[in-house]
Write a protein that holds these residues in place. Sequence first.
Motif, PDB file in Angstrom:
ATOM      1  N   GLU A  46       0.835  -1.208   0.000  1.00 39.50           N
ATOM      2  CA  GLU A  46       0.000   0.000   0.000  1.00 39.50           C
ATOM      3  C   GLU A  46       0.866   1.253   0.000  1.00 39.50           C
ATOM      4  O   GLU A  46       0.622   2.214  -0.748  1.00 39.50           O
ATOM      5  N   THR A  47       1.901   1.244   0.854  1.00 39.45           N
ATOM      6  CA  THR A  47       2.785   2.405   0.957  1.00 39.45           C
ATOM      7  C   THR A  47       3.557   2.620  -0.337  1.00 39.45           C
ATOM      8  O   THR A  47       3.663   3.742  -0.838  1.00 39.45           O
ATOM      9  N   LEU A  48       4.103   1.536  -0.890  1.00 45.95           N
ATOM     10  CA  LEU A  48       4.906   1.649  -2.102  1.00 45.95           C
ATOM     11  C   LEU A  48       4.075   2.144  -3.287  1.00 45.95           C
ATOM     12  O   LEU A  48       4.511   3.006  -4.056  1.00 45.95           O
ATOM     13  N   LEU A  49       2.869   1.581  -3.436  1.00 48.16           N
ATOM     14  CA  LEU A  49       2.025   1.927  -4.576  1.00 48.16           C
ATOM     15  C   LEU A  49       1.242   3.219  -4.365  1.00 48.16           C
ATOM     16  O   LEU A  49       0.624   3.732  -5.307  1.00 48.16           O
ATOM     17  N   ASN A  50       1.248   3.696  -3.102  1.00 49.50           N
ATOM     18  CA  ASN A  50       0.475   4.887  -2.762  1.00 49.50           C
ATOM     19  C   ASN A  50      -1.006   4.691  -3.088  1.00 49.50           C
ATOM     20  O   ASN A  50      -1.677   5.572  -3.617  1.00 49.50           O
ATOM     21  N   MET A  51      -1.490   3.497  -2.761  1.00 53.63           N
ATOM     22  CA  MET A  51      -2.887   3.133  -3.016  1.00 53.63           C
ATOM     23  C   MET A  51      -3.438   2.387  -1.800  1.00 53.63           C
ATOM     24  O   MET A  51      -2.703   1.676  -1.118  1.00 53.63           O
ATOM     25  N   ALA A  52      -4.726   2.562  -1.534  1.00 51.71           N
ATOM     26  CA  ALA A  52      -5.375   1.806  -0.477  1.00 51.71           C
ATOM     27  C   ALA A  52      -5.504   0.346  -0.899  1.00 51.71           C
ATOM     28  O   ALA A  52      -5.595   0.034  -2.099  1.00 51.71           O
TER      29      ALA A  52
END
Length: 367
Positions: A46-52
């Motif tokens: 989630e953090t890496l992709l900047n997505m929930a």
Amino acid sequence: MAVGPAPPSRQGREQPSLADIVTAYPVATLVVDPDNRIANANVRAETLLNMARSAIVGSDITRTIRMADVQGRFDIWHTDKPLSAYDVQVHAGRTAAMEVDLMVAPIPDHEGWRVVSIHVQSEAQKIAQRRTAGGTRSAMGAAAILAHEIKNPLSGIRGAAQLLESENDAGASTLTQLICNEVDRIAALIDRMQDFTTDRPLTCGPENIYPLIDRAARLASAGFGQNIKITKRYDPSLPFAIINDDALVQVMINLLKNAAEALEGVEKPQVRIVTAFRHGVSVMMGSGKGNAVLPIEILVIDNGPGVPENIRDHLFNPFITGKRDGQGLGLALVDKLVRDMNGFVQHMRDDDAGETTFRILLPMGMG
């Protein structure tokens, strides 16, 4: 993929499920189904992709992790084999383009299901796919300057060995022949080193690696490794590898010498040479070249204290060494020669086992 509740452990505590393990894993990790849909993602992803997570789960992996190399996209997302892609450019989720390592591993007994881990700090900086050729070329240029001075005494050594052999001493004959063979090999290697900066390809062909490994081990045992226990565990069914004979001997000698130097002061010094066939091992070559299938594995394992942590990331760069009187050229040459044979070399340290491993992967030939 349904994962049922795990049975309680002997201590009465519930064992973690696969979903729990994925969630806690300290590397960005995705579980992908046979239709290339993401079925699970951990917090790091989630953090890496900047997505929930709700936006990641159910999305198409080929859209969520978009490869800059079109050929690489097919190689990675449409294979049922284990795959390691080092130093690849990707557009991941809502983040800017980044350079990562991607590890794809099929899940046993679940056809089409895979686990994908995304490593932002490139492991390829720690292994053999270094693309900073300037330093290597500078080192080899220095070696070329020394080559002329080295070849002169070599010819004298060879001549002396031939004189000894002419005395018809049966016991000395084997050793003098070994000296002559090694002088010839070193002279050929120096010739090769003189044009390392030209990227001239090595002449490679299908060869049995075992006589070459044995030759290097004999030389080690007769010289710098005479006080070290060297054991060999070979896979007898291993096919031929596509190699250059002299280059592989030099690689093995350098690795064994590196191990011997690391074992100085160790109470019971040991080196193990292990070979195996690794089904499905592939490495992304980059530049539109697709995968390199490298199933022939050679391990050189020692029980020394290991490489100082501060130089592990630069171990294969020239002039990098943890030895007081070392020049830092041995492993740089190993890297160069293995890459010239279209192979791959990797350093690994297992602190729990107290072992250092250098792993060589080579292409397979027919034989």
